[in-house]
Design a protein around this motif. Structure first.
Motif, PDB file in Angstrom:
ATOM      1  N   GLY A 160       0.709  -1.325   0.089  1.00 23.74           N
ATOM      2  CA  GLY A 160      -0.003   0.244   0.022  1.00 23.74           C
ATOM      3  C   GLY A 160       0.729   1.239  -0.082  1.00 23.74           C
ATOM      4  N   SER A 161       1.948   1.229   0.311  1.00 25.03           N
ATOM      5  CA  SER A 161       2.934   2.286   0.377  1.00 25.03           C
ATOM      6  C   SER A 161       3.685   2.448  -1.099  1.00 25.03           C
ATOM      7  N   SER A 211       6.573   4.364   4.593  1.00 26.06           N
ATOM      8  CA  SER A 211       6.139   2.930   5.468  1.00 26.06           C
ATOM      9  C   SER A 211       5.258   3.298   6.480  1.00 26.06           C
ATOM     10  N   THR A 213       4.480   1.437   8.857  1.00 24.55           N
ATOM     11  CA  THR A 213       5.262   0.740  10.269  1.00 24.55           C
ATOM     12  C   THR A 213       6.480   1.365  10.509  1.00 24.55           C
ATOM     13  N   THR A 216       8.974  -2.323   7.891  1.00 26.82           N
ATOM     14  CA  THR A 216       9.150  -3.341   6.804  1.00 26.82           C
ATOM     15  C   THR A 216      10.541  -3.298   5.883  1.00 26.82           C
ATOM     16  N   GLU A 359      -6.039  -8.805  -0.830  1.00 26.40           N
ATOM     17  CA  GLU A 359      -5.493  -8.802   0.728  1.00 26.40           C
ATOM     18  C   GLU A 359      -6.582  -8.452   1.525  1.00 26.40           C
TER      19      GLU A 359
HETATM   20  O1  F6P Z   1       1.929  -6.607   2.316  1.00 27.90           O
HETATM   21  C1  F6P Z   1       1.550  -6.391   3.685  1.00 27.90           C
HETATM   22  C2  F6P Z   1       1.447  -5.102   4.026  1.00 27.90           C
HETATM   23  O2  F6P Z   1       1.480  -5.174   5.347  1.00 27.90           O
HETATM   24  C3  F6P Z   1       0.386  -4.215   3.545  1.00 27.90           C
HETATM   25  O3  F6P Z   1      -0.755  -4.442   3.973  1.00 27.90           O
HETATM   26  C4  F6P Z   1       1.046  -2.751   3.485  1.00 27.90           C
HETATM   27  O4  F6P Z   1       0.650  -2.066   2.456  1.00 27.90           O
HETATM   28  C5  F6P Z   1       2.569  -3.213   3.282  1.00 27.90           C
HETATM   29  O5  F6P Z   1       2.874  -4.390   3.866  1.00 27.90           O
HETATM   30  C6  F6P Z   1       3.597  -2.223   3.628  1.00 27.90           C
HETATM   31  O6  F6P Z   1       3.724  -1.813   4.988  1.00 27.90           O
HETATM   32  P1  F6P Z   1       4.395  -0.557   5.605  1.00 27.90           P
HETATM   33  O7  F6P Z   1       3.493   0.592   4.822  1.00 27.90           O
HETATM   34  O8  F6P Z   1       3.969  -0.534   6.888  1.00 27.90           O
HETATM   35  O9  F6P Z   1       5.866  -0.537   4.874  1.00 27.90           O
END
Ligand code: F6P
Length: 543
Positions: A160-161, A211, A213, A216, A359
């Motif tokens: 999603g990012s 990101s 979180t 990632t 997803e």
């Molecule tokens: O693909 C799993 C996921 O958790 C997605 O839902 C999310 O868009 C992607 O990883 C990236 O996560 P983040 O934006 O925390 O890096």
């Protein structure tokens, strides 16, 4: 508040059983026959809202089908759950979060409270920061460490990012700032970042590390490589603040990575990753097309939100798109859904919708933890027309599986080649007609086309920010409605988390020469083979 434990098994409900009986009664009815019987069918099965015109008439449905599907939506409380989402209830139960991407594009300015905080004010503040920053970059006031204006923007993010801003930037290229080139790095495969770094210059490149979180693995590895590349060019550590900004919900993790939180654009945990392009994750869109275009995108989505929230179910675009999908998936046995944009600029739309839909709705249990006894999310796939016609449309016309297709087409192109556009549109309309009508050739079975293959045609006047916003919101709400009918949580992604955990274990074993491996025989063999051979293979490129 919704009582999820009150849910009964979906397939035992009167609404579901009525649809089974109706499906059986419809077995021999073809779409072609439905048109032959009813001159007003096209108009009655078409709807217009938020600037989109959608023709649902080329499906094997009657008014009774629609009414019975709407009864299913009512029985599964689609309206109640839709209102709960808009009201900010914690409908993402496994993560105990509200689902409020609609708040990001709410143009009404009304306050909306989450845990005692008015999110409308928070959203407005970030939009304002995005406007100031994107204006500064576009006008050349924000400069690289040697004083040169920015020429290249590299978004580093995944899922999603990445998919949303990437898809929208491709779609809105005619609105692009002439000095700025956009690049997207998502894959941890070094080839991805290597190709981009070969095309850009350290002095004039801005990295947007996106990101939610900020944990990632792929994104952090790519961001570290980008920073090392900048420093290796001779830039001092102090140059990083001119070339790196972050978009995240986690200021601490951003600071720990070495990006000044002043250069961070915030969003919040009530925005799901795959629903986040409306937040600061959309910063690349604002940088490329300008903040007015980004706000027009939000406005188009808001128009679709109002339609979804207010229109009766029987004439509600996302609801009908969802219910027709359920008709095929659960009652007619299809397993996939083709997205065929007859618009080359929408070439990333199928990939974007894959994450949004698969997803969200690739789920095996209901909200009350029961295993579902019916199919949930379909496989989403696609390519732009007319390219797809010369690749996989053979299977659509004569394959043994029925695959419903969404054809997306614009009435007016952005280019001057009118003849091309007429040909493109002619192909779009011809395909849906041919798929429906088929062709009977009793003498040559290989030239026989059964027809009765369903399509939805979605018409935009032109691919502008507002209509694109409405189109994306249409699909978001379609996915939501299907999730509600199936009784699943469309807003978590535990399957992805599971895969991530296993990769961390194997990564450590690849790094340690004598690591103990207790996988299955196949996985152990593959790890051993990789460790034995990885350093022996020669590079064909020194880049
Ligand atoms: O693909 C799993 C996921 O958790 C997605 O839902 C999310 O868009 C992607 O990883 C990236 O996560 P983040 O934006 O925390 O890096």
């Amino acid at each position: 508040m919704i009582d999820y434990l009150m849910m009964t098994c979906l397939t035992q409900t009167p609404a579901w059983r009525a649809l089974i009986a109706h499906r059986d009664a419809m077995t021999d009815v073809s779409i072609r026959d439905l048109f032959a019987r009813d001159a007003g069918r096209a108009a009655r099965f078409s709807l217009e809202a938020a600037g989109l015109f959608v023709d649902f008439s080329k499906h094997p449905i009657t008014e009774e089908t629609r009414d019975r599907l709407v009864a299913l939506a009512q029985a599964t409380e689609v309206e109640v759950r839709r209102d709960a989402m808009f009201a900010g209830e914690r409908i993402n139960r496994t993560e105990n979060r509200p689902v409020l991407h609609v708040a990001l594009r709410d143009r009404s300015g009304k306050p909306r409270w989450v845990d005692g905080t008015d999110v409308t004010t928070q959203v407005a503040a970030v939009l304002d920061k995005m406007r100031r920053f994107s204006n500064a970059v576009r006008e050349g006031a924000w400069r690289g460490h040697t004083g040169l204006p920015i020429t290249d923007i590299v978004n580093i993010g995944i899922g999603g990012s990445d998919l949303g801003p990437n898809m929208v930037c491709e779609a809105l290229k005619p609105y692009a700032h002439e000095r700025l080139s956009m690049h997207f790095v998502s894959n941890v495969d070094g080839a991805d970042i290597a190709e981009v770094l070969n095309r850009v210059e350290p002095e004039t490149t801005l990295f947007v590390v996106s990101s939610k979180t900020f944990t990632t693995r792929e994104t952090l590895v790519n961001a570290r490589t980008a920073r090392a590349w900048l420093l290796a060019s001779g830039a001092a550590e102090s140059a990083v603040e001119k070339h790196f900004v972050a978009v995240s919900t986690h200021a601490d993790a951003v600071a720990a990575f070495g990006i000044d939180p002043a250069n961070m654009f915030e969003f919040w945990d009530w925005v799901g990753g795959r629903y986040s392009l409306w937040s600061a994750i959309g910063l690349p869109i604002a940088l490329m097309a300008g903040m007015d275009a980004f706000e027009a995108l939000l406005g188009g989505a808001y128009a679709m939100d109002r339609h979804f929230a207010e229109a009766p179910l029987a004439c509600n675009l996302p609801v009908l798109l969802a219910l027709i999908g359920i008709w095929h998936q659960n009652f007619r046995g299809t397993t996939s859904q083709l997205i065929a944009p007859y618009d080359n600029r929408l070439h990333r739309l199928p990939a974007y919708l894959q994450q949004l839909d698969m997803e969200s709705n690739g789920k095996p249990v209901t909200l009350d933890g029961q295993r579902v006894g019916y199919a949930t999310g379909p496989v989403i796939w696609g390519e732009p027309g007319t390219n797809g016609q010369h690749a996989f449309f053979q299977l659509l016309h004569q394959g043994t599986a029925t695959i419903p297709a969404d054809m997306i087409v614009c009435m007016r192109p952005h280019h001057r080649h009118a003849e091309h556009h007429d040909i493109l549109v002619a192909n779009c309309f011809a395909q849906s007609e041919a798929l429906m009508n088929g062709w009977c050739n009793a003498d040559a079975p290989h030239r026989n086309f059964d027809g009765n293959r369903p399509t939805t045609t979605i018409c935009l006047d032109t691919l502008d920010p507002a209509s694109l916003g409405a189109l994306i919101a249409l699909y978001e709400h379609k996915v939501f409605v299907q999730g509600v009918v199936w009784g699943i949580n469309s807003f978590d992604q535990w399957g992805v988390e599971f895969g991530k955990r296993l990769a961390v274990v194997i990564e450590a074993q690849l790094a340690a020469p004598d690591a103990e491996q207790s996988h299955d025989g196949s996985t152990n063999q593959l790890i051993d083979r990789y460790k034995a051979r990885r350093r022996r293979l020669t590079h064909v490129s020194t880049r």
